[in-house]
Write an enzyme that holds these catalytic residues in place. Structure first.
Site, PDB file in Angstrom:
ATOM      1  N   GLN A 107       0.819  -1.223   0.000  1.00  0.00           N
ATOM      2  CA  GLN A 107       0.000   0.000   0.000  1.00  0.00           C
ATOM      3  C   GLN A 107       0.850   1.269   0.000  1.00  0.00           C
ATOM      4  O   GLN A 107       0.326   2.359  -0.217  1.00  0.00           O
ATOM      5  CB  GLN A 107      -0.939   0.023   1.219  1.00  0.00           C
ATOM      6  CG  GLN A 107      -2.050  -1.012   1.149  1.00  0.00           C
ATOM      7  CD  GLN A 107      -3.032  -0.769   0.004  1.00  0.00           C
ATOM      8  OE1 GLN A 107      -3.127   0.315  -0.560  1.00  0.00           O
ATOM      9  NE2 GLN A 107      -3.781  -1.806  -0.331  1.00  0.00           N
TER      10      GLN A 107
ATOM     11  N   CYS B   4     -17.578 -11.285   6.093  1.00  0.00           N
ATOM     12  CA  CYS B   4     -18.633 -12.240   6.382  1.00  0.00           C
ATOM     13  C   CYS B   4     -17.995 -13.591   6.687  1.00  0.00           C
ATOM     14  O   CYS B   4     -17.521 -14.278   5.795  1.00  0.00           O
ATOM     15  CB  CYS B   4     -19.557 -12.361   5.176  1.00  0.00           C
ATOM     16  SG  CYS B   4     -21.104 -13.164   5.555  1.00  0.00           S
TER      17      CYS B   4
HETATM   18  C1  LIG Z   1      -3.374  -6.197  -1.721  1.00  0.00           C
HETATM   19  C2  LIG Z   1      -2.391  -6.422  -0.639  1.00  0.00           C
HETATM   20  C3  LIG Z   1      -1.604  -7.577  -0.601  1.00  0.00           C
HETATM   21  C4  LIG Z   1      -1.769  -8.707  -1.594  1.00  0.00           C
HETATM   22  O1  LIG Z   1      -1.387  -8.362  -2.874  1.00  0.00           O
HETATM   23  P1  LIG Z   1      -1.874  -9.290  -4.111  1.00  0.00           P
HETATM   24  O2  LIG Z   1      -1.121  -8.764  -5.269  1.00  0.00           O
HETATM   25  O3  LIG Z   1      -3.353  -9.068  -4.233  1.00  0.00           O
HETATM   26  O4  LIG Z   1      -1.528 -10.685  -3.745  1.00  0.00           O
HETATM   27  C5  LIG Z   1      -0.681  -7.708   0.407  1.00  0.00           C
HETATM   28  N1  LIG Z   1      -0.523  -6.751   1.331  1.00  0.00           N
HETATM   29  C6  LIG Z   1      -1.256  -5.623   1.332  1.00  0.00           C
HETATM   30  C7  LIG Z   1      -1.016  -4.598   2.379  1.00  0.00           C
HETATM   31  C8  LIG Z   1      -2.216  -5.421   0.354  1.00  0.00           C
HETATM   32  O5  LIG Z   1      -2.951  -4.312   0.368  1.00  0.00           O
END
Ligand SMILES: *Cc1c(COP(=O)(O)O)cnc(C)c1O
Length: 393
Positions: free
Chosen positions: A178, A324
């Protein structure tokens, strides 16, 4: 009805410039970069460029980037590699608010005989560095702490956490899925051994990601196979995806300051507008140490899912902070770890922005969401007596 997409922490739109960069690699430049012929070999040069672009956004060297299929693979690779490379160390430290990609793997490893310490968070979703200091043991192989939380946007002090881990001889991984593209970073200035990122969270396509592995850190591949990625990840490269990730990282680097001002201003307008007009609303997440694009609000006495359905009728995409599980709605593990009161935790909504959002969209949400909450509260089955959330469960 046009879609108003405010769910960018779940996934993002592929930037049209990213798509254009990828396009030739499907039907024209489709060779295998491992092939001996020029047709395939030329693709390898484009992979080099993509690797340099990803590295540049992080402040890493190109040789420290391993392409993966997703954020989950990056998290798994870093954690399993750290344990496999240090077989005498069987303890792992992470937090209660990690993404399932880390948390569920950690719980799985406990079943395999590893030891785990989960750090808690305070009411703002922030970790306590003293708790981390106390958690590390002589047999701690790895400390894994996310850079920014996907639900609340709270940004963790990865520099301090990494320093604590390294001072005790543990490796340090950060799930920066993120954070990459939203927060400027320079990994060579930071005590980070592994860093995970995922393409689809920063306007590249789904199905591609990268793991930064600091030069000299012991590494064990997760996918054992061909010699791709210099033996660090077997499997023919997702060439179009990697090209797209490279372009997305280049664009993110160019946009990062602008996003930090323009997107943050839009987010602040949304947040202030809703907090000012809807009574009994609380902000979930740190008031200042937070991603510029994320706001997570709890509306007392309403169900997050009901809010999402009514927003959906207006074409507005958001997420709720409940999951859920076995037929009943449970507040998310993140809100539970923060101790958000029961009557608030159920009514939580995450709105996450990107550079594609407009002022008009934000104005529309600020205008319409208060009426939705009012409507739902007028039919709410909740009462004050239910406000006894214990933080367990
Ligand atoms: C979306 C996300 C992941 C997983 O990433 P993918 O590419 O969907 O496997 C891992 N950590 C965080 C903080 C995320 O937001």
């Amino acid at each position: 009805m046009a879609t108003i997409y405010l769910d960018n922490n779940a996934t993002t739109r592929v930037d049209p410039a990213v798509f254009e960069e990828m396009r030739p690699f499907f039907c024209d430049l489709y060779g295998n970069p491992s092939s001996m012929h020029t047709f395939g070999g030329q693709v390898g040069h484009h992979l080099d460029t993509a690797r340099e672009r990803v590295a540049a956004l992080l402040g890493a060297a190109a040789g420290e980037i391993v392409f993966t299929s997703c954020g989950t693979e990056g998290d798994s690779t870093a954690i399993r590699s750290a344990l496999e490379a240090q077989p005498d160390k069987r303890h792992l430290v992470t937090t209660k608010v990690e993404h399932p990609a880390v948390l569920n793997l950690a719980n799985h490893l406990v079943k395999k005989g590893y030891h785990l310490t989960l750090l808690g968070v305070d009411g703002d979703g922030m970790i306590d560095l003293d708790e981390l200091r106390d958690a590390i043991r002589d047999d701690t192989a790895l400390v894994s702490i996310m850079w920014a939380n996907n639900e609340t946007g709270t940004v963790f002090p990865v520099q301090e956490a990494g320093e604590i881990a390294k001072s005790r001889g543990a490796l340090f991984h950060t799930d920066a899925v993120q954070a990459v593209g939203k927060i400027p970073m320079d990994v060579h200035q930071l005590p980070i051994d592994f860093l995970t990122l995922s393409g689809h969270k920063l306007h590249a396509p789904k199905g591609v990601g990268a793991l930064y592995v600091r030069k000299g850190v012991p590494f064990r591949p997760f996918l054992v196979g061909g010699h791709q990625e210099r033996g660090r990840r077997g499997g023919t490269e997702n060439v179009p995806g990697i090209i797209g990730l490279g372009k997305a990282c280049e664009l993110a680097g160019e946009n990062i300051e602008h996003e930090n001002t323009r997107v943050r201003a839009l987010r602040d307008r949304l947040e202030r507008g809703l907090l000012a007009t809807v009574p009994d609303t609380r902000l979930n997440g740190h008031p200042t140490d937070r991603l510029p694009n994320t706001v997570n609000l709890s509306f007392k006495f309403v169900e997050g899912e009901a809010i999402l359905l009514l927003l959906d009728e207006l074409g507005i995409c958001a997420s709720s902070g409940s999951a859920c599980t076995s037929g009943s709605l449970e507040p998310s593990h993140v809100l539970r770890a923060m101790g958000v009161p029961f009557t608030y935790a159920h009514g939580s909504v995450r709105l996450s922005l990107s550079r594609f959002n407009t002022e008009e969209e934000i104005a529309f949400v600020v205008e319409r969401l208060p009426g939705i909450i009012e409507r739902l509260r007028s039919i709410s089955p909740f009462t004050e007596e239910g406000d006894a959330w214990t933080g367990e469960g």
